[in-house]
Design a protein around this motif. Structure first.
Motif, short mmCIF file in Angstrom:
data_model
loop_
_atom_site.label_atom_id
_atom_site.label_comp_id
_atom_site.label_asym_id
_atom_site.label_seq_id
_atom_site.Cartn_x
_atom_site.Cartn_y
_atom_site.Cartn_z
N GLU A 182 -25.44 -51.72 -18.63
CA GLU A 182 -25.06 -51.15 -19.84
C GLU A 182 -23.43 -51.03 -19.80
O GLU A 182 -22.57 -51.20 -20.64
CB GLU A 182 -25.66 -49.64 -19.96
N ALA A 210 -22.95 -47.25 -29.96
CA ALA A 210 -24.07 -47.55 -29.26
C ALA A 210 -24.22 -47.96 -28.03
O ALA A 210 -25.23 -47.13 -27.32
CB ALA A 210 -24.98 -48.80 -30.10
N PHE A 211 -23.53 -48.69 -27.51
CA PHE A 211 -23.51 -49.06 -26.03
C PHE A 211 -22.73 -48.05 -25.15
O PHE A 211 -23.17 -47.79 -24.27
CB PHE A 211 -23.04 -50.31 -25.73
N SER A 214 -24.84 -45.00 -24.81
CA SER A 214 -25.92 -45.43 -23.92
C SER A 214 -25.61 -45.55 -22.47
O SER A 214 -26.29 -45.00 -21.48
CB SER A 214 -26.62 -46.95 -24.30
N GLU A 234 -30.35 -42.02 -26.35
CA GLU A 234 -31.06 -43.19 -26.93
C GLU A 234 -31.12 -43.15 -28.06
O GLU A 234 -30.88 -44.26 -28.83
CB GLU A 234 -32.46 -43.36 -25.90
N ALA A 237 -27.92 -44.20 -29.82
CA ALA A 237 -27.68 -45.80 -29.94
C ALA A 237 -28.42 -46.27 -30.74
O ALA A 237 -27.98 -47.31 -31.38
CB ALA A 237 -27.83 -46.04 -28.28
N CYS A 240 -27.11 -46.21 -34.33
CA CYS A 240 -25.74 -46.97 -34.49
C CYS A 240 -25.96 -48.51 -34.79
O CYS A 240 -25.52 -48.94 -35.44
CB CYS A 240 -24.98 -46.71 -33.36
#
Length: 751
Positions: A182, A210-211, A214, A234, A237, A240
């Motif tokens: 990630e 999102a990332f 995460s 989660e 993410a 998004c």
């Protein structure tokens, strides 16, 4: 985050996005987010997680199908999400069984690692479309970076101690792998907003978020900081990423991948992995860090090898970019680059531009394949006389260039002229092509640079080009650029382009000079003489543009235009009761055009003009250019019934031989004989003998350049047939000629 205006794509499955949002909210409420940190999983939580991921997959697959030009991006992200979803759901399902929480957590932690190649492949393609930073085939770099982060993580865990240092490897490595995957994914996508893509595509913030969340969840799980943030990461993410998939993309132009970025990335990974290996060896840390670092270095080393191969291909491409494909010589770009280098070094040089004479005729008669053979043979001959350091290049078409460094101690001008003479002499011999002997001389234009100051290579090329056209027009073969003489010649290329336009916009017009029967004074015909009604320069005579038309391959189109206008005018006069013969001049390129007789026949038929009303004039020098082909074309024209006339008779060579061999019906005495007819007995004898010989051969005789009544009367005593000159009229437009004809008592007479 700045406010952005984005619209949904048409046909967006809003219901799927709504399912994702509702399920995500439910996941947050029940704490059923990240299973790696969860201690128990209920069927309700499993249902919510399944709904979140299923809704995301629907949105991603729809996006891949809905936007074809982004399919490579979203299809990979969708496949990565599928792997991620399957692994997460399997982990959640295992968590329902008693005693399987540890295995479920480990499996869920491995999910981002398993999905990494697909997600990374999608993100680098998105990067490539937006910022020109990523290579779509850069998975080796990505994998190496993940392993390098895992290696560093292992080293940090071993050096700092703590619970992870004593935990079993099968619980630590999945957490480190998840964090590393990630971390690299976030680093890949984070280049978008920071390199200008934010203003073009607001979706990038959603993907970064999102990332980012995460990664924050992975970090929280790795540090054992509690379940709250890990559980929330989660669903946030997922929402998004789903939102980014349904927004309309901004316009972006795909850019080629930058090999420097992947090279720097691979080098960075190798340095980091080497540092880990060194530290591991010094402090005696665990084997996991060493193995991960070794594999990271190996992967990035393989990527560097791929880059080396790409650099070799780039070198080939660069060489091809500087090479003429047909001859293998340097091309225009290479010649100019070398001239720039010599100028920067202060080296005196001569630049010669060579243009093949009559190359178009070879192409037209023998085909382009034969023309290519001729160009290769020319290249070989020129290469044989080059000195060390000289550069021979093909500029395009039938133009070549030679760049020759000169001795600083020798006079520059004399050295340059010797270069030009050597090149001109080397191409004087004929070329054997397809069983024929082809004569294709060359015109050479030269210019020099003394090397005392930097010189613009483009200016040198223009000067040599101007000198080359001077050599071609003057027939000297070689000409050196002289600013005092050629200052106004640099505009000839612009004039050529204007002539191309004139051919299609009706700027070419015909003036007509009458021809009278010497015995009766009746007008029997006219000679059509082309003029150019230039929009800014006024009316231009043929001497100002016909040489350029011949040199630049425009004579065929120009002659077709003149013939079309002349035949149309002859037809109009015939309908008005003036069946005058129409004389039109042909050039050398016309007599090498085997298709000319067919076009002439078509014109006569279209305008219903009898062939005997058209006279086509050719000069002896034109016939000497390529006798065999000229005879064939002249014979075909005569076969149509068209009258073929030898213009400027007596100024060439081998005239009597051509009178025997050519199917001509008319001779035109050159004006030099007419002007001296009354003052030079030898000229009078020549004219008298020529008229007598022509009549014995059944030929008609036209005397041009008649300017006084005494000359006309003497031509009548010599039994000359037709008179043409200023005595009767200057060349005038058709309407003025009609006025002139109507003022003559014999205007209605028939030839």
């Amino acid at each position: 985050m700045p406010s952005v205006r984005a619209r949904l794509l048409p046909g967006t499955p809003v219901w799927a996005l709504a399912v994702v949002v509702l399920a995500a909210v439910g996941s947050l409420v029940t704490g059923a987010g990240r299973t790696a940190a969860a201690t128990s999983v209920s069927p309700v939580r499993l249902l919510l997680v399944t709904t979140v991921h299923a809704g995301l997959l629907v949105v991603l697959v729809w996006r891949a199908r809905a936007v074809p030009h982004e399919r490579a991006v979203w299809l990979r992200i969708a496949l990565g999400a599928t792997v991620l979803t399957a692994t997460v759901l399997l982990g959640n399902a295992l968590a329902l069984a008693p005693g399987m929480h540890g295995a479920a957590a480990a499996l869920a932690a491995w999910a981002p690692v398993l999905a990494f190649p697909l997600l990374y492949g999608g993100l680098v393609r998105w990067n490539r479309y937006s910022t020109n930073l990523a290579d779509p085939h850069d998975v080796l770099n990505g994998a190496g970076a993940v392993l390098a982060v895992v290696a560093v993580g292992n080293l940090v865990v071993q050096l700092t101690g703590g619970p992870l240092a004593t935990a079993p490897w099968w619980t630590v490595q999945p957490l480190l792998g998840q964090f590393a995957a990630e971390f690299v994914l976030l680093g890949t996508v984070a280049t978008l907003p920071f390199l200008g893509a934010l203003g073009r595509d607001p979706r990038t913030w959603l993907v970064v978020t999102a990332f980012g969340v995460s990664l924050a969840g992975s970090t929280a799980a790795l540090l054992g900081a509690g379940h709250g943030w890990a559980a929330a990461a989660e669903p946030i993410a997922v929402v998004c990423l789903a939102a980014a998939a349904v927004l309309r993309s901004a316009r972006s132009d795909p850019q080629p991948a930058d090999p420097a970025a992947s090279t720097i990335g691979a080098f960075t990974v190798i340095v980091a992995a080497t540092a880990v290996l060194v530290v591991t060896a010094l402090v005696g840390a665990g084997a996991a860090a060493a193995w991960c670092a070794a594999f990271a270095a190996l992967g990035s080393s393989l990527r560097l090898l791929v880059n080396v191969q790409e650099l070799a291909l780039l070198a080939d491409t660069r060489r091809e970019a500087l090479t003429d494909e047909l001859t293998g010589l340097a091309n225009r770009r290479a010649v100019l680059r070398r001239a720039e280098e010599l100028s920067a070094e202060g080296t005196p040089m001569a630049l010669a531009v060579l243009d093949l004479d009559k190359f178009k005729e070879v192409n037209d008669a023998l085909g382009h394949a034969a023309g290519d053979v001729l160009l290769r043979m020319v290249a070989e001959r020129l290469a044989s006389v080059l000195r060390p350091g000289d550069v021979l290049g093909r500029l395009g078409g039938d133009e070549f260039a030679v760049l020759a460094p000169l001795d600083a101690e020798a006079p520059v001008v004399q050295s340059a002229l010797r270069v030009g003479a050597r090149l001109h002499e080397r191409l004087a011999e004929p070329f054997p092509i397809e069983g024929m002997v082809v004569h294709s001389a060359v015109s050479v234009g030269l210019t020099t640079s003394a090397g005392s100051a930097p010189t613009d290579p483009a200016r040198l090329l223009r000067e040599a080009d101007v000198a080359m056209y001077d050599a071609k027009r003057s027939g000297t073969g070689v000409a050196l650029y002289d600013s005092s003489r050629h200052a106004d010649s640099s505009g000839h290329l612009a004039l050529v382009e204007e002539l191309r336009t004139a051919l299609t916009t009706g700027q070419l017009v015909l003036h007509h000079q009458p021809q009278l029967d010497v015995a009766t004074g009746r007008p029997v015909g006219v000679e059509a003489l082309v003029r150019w009604a230039h929009p800014t320069r006024g009316l231009l005579g043929p001497a100002e543009f016909l040489p350029l038309a011949e040199v630049h391959g425009l004579m065929g189109a120009l002659s077709d235009e003149v013939l079309a206008q002349a035949v149309a005018q002859a037809a109009a006069w015939r309908r008005g009761g003036l069946p005058l013969r129409m004389s039109v001049n042909l050039s050398a390129s016309n007599l090498l055009d085997a298709a000319l007789p067919g076009r002439v026949a078509g014109l006569l038929a279209r305008h219903d003009v009898p062939p005997e009303s058209l006279v086509l004039e050719v000069t002896e020098s034109v016939l000497l250019t390529d006798p065999e082909r000229s005879l064939a074309v002249v014979g075909a024209l005569a076969g149509l019934g068209v009258t073929v006339s030898i213009d400027d008779f007596g100024t060439g060579y081998s005239s009597l031989a051509y009178l025997r061999d050519l199917p001509v019906a008319e001779l035109k005495l050159d004006r030099s004989f007419t002007a001296d007819l009354l003052t030079d007995p030898r000229t009078e004898a020549i004219v008298s003998s020529t008229v007598e010989l022509a009549h014995r051969l059944g030929l008609h005789v036209v005397a041009e350049g008649v300017e006084d009544e005494a000359t006309l009367r003497h031509l009548e005593r010599l039994d000359c047939d037709t008179s043409q000159g200023f005595l009767h009229s200057r060349p005038v437009p058709a309407a003025e000629l009609e006025t002139w004809l109507s003022a003559r008592p014999a205007a209605a007479a028939r030839p």
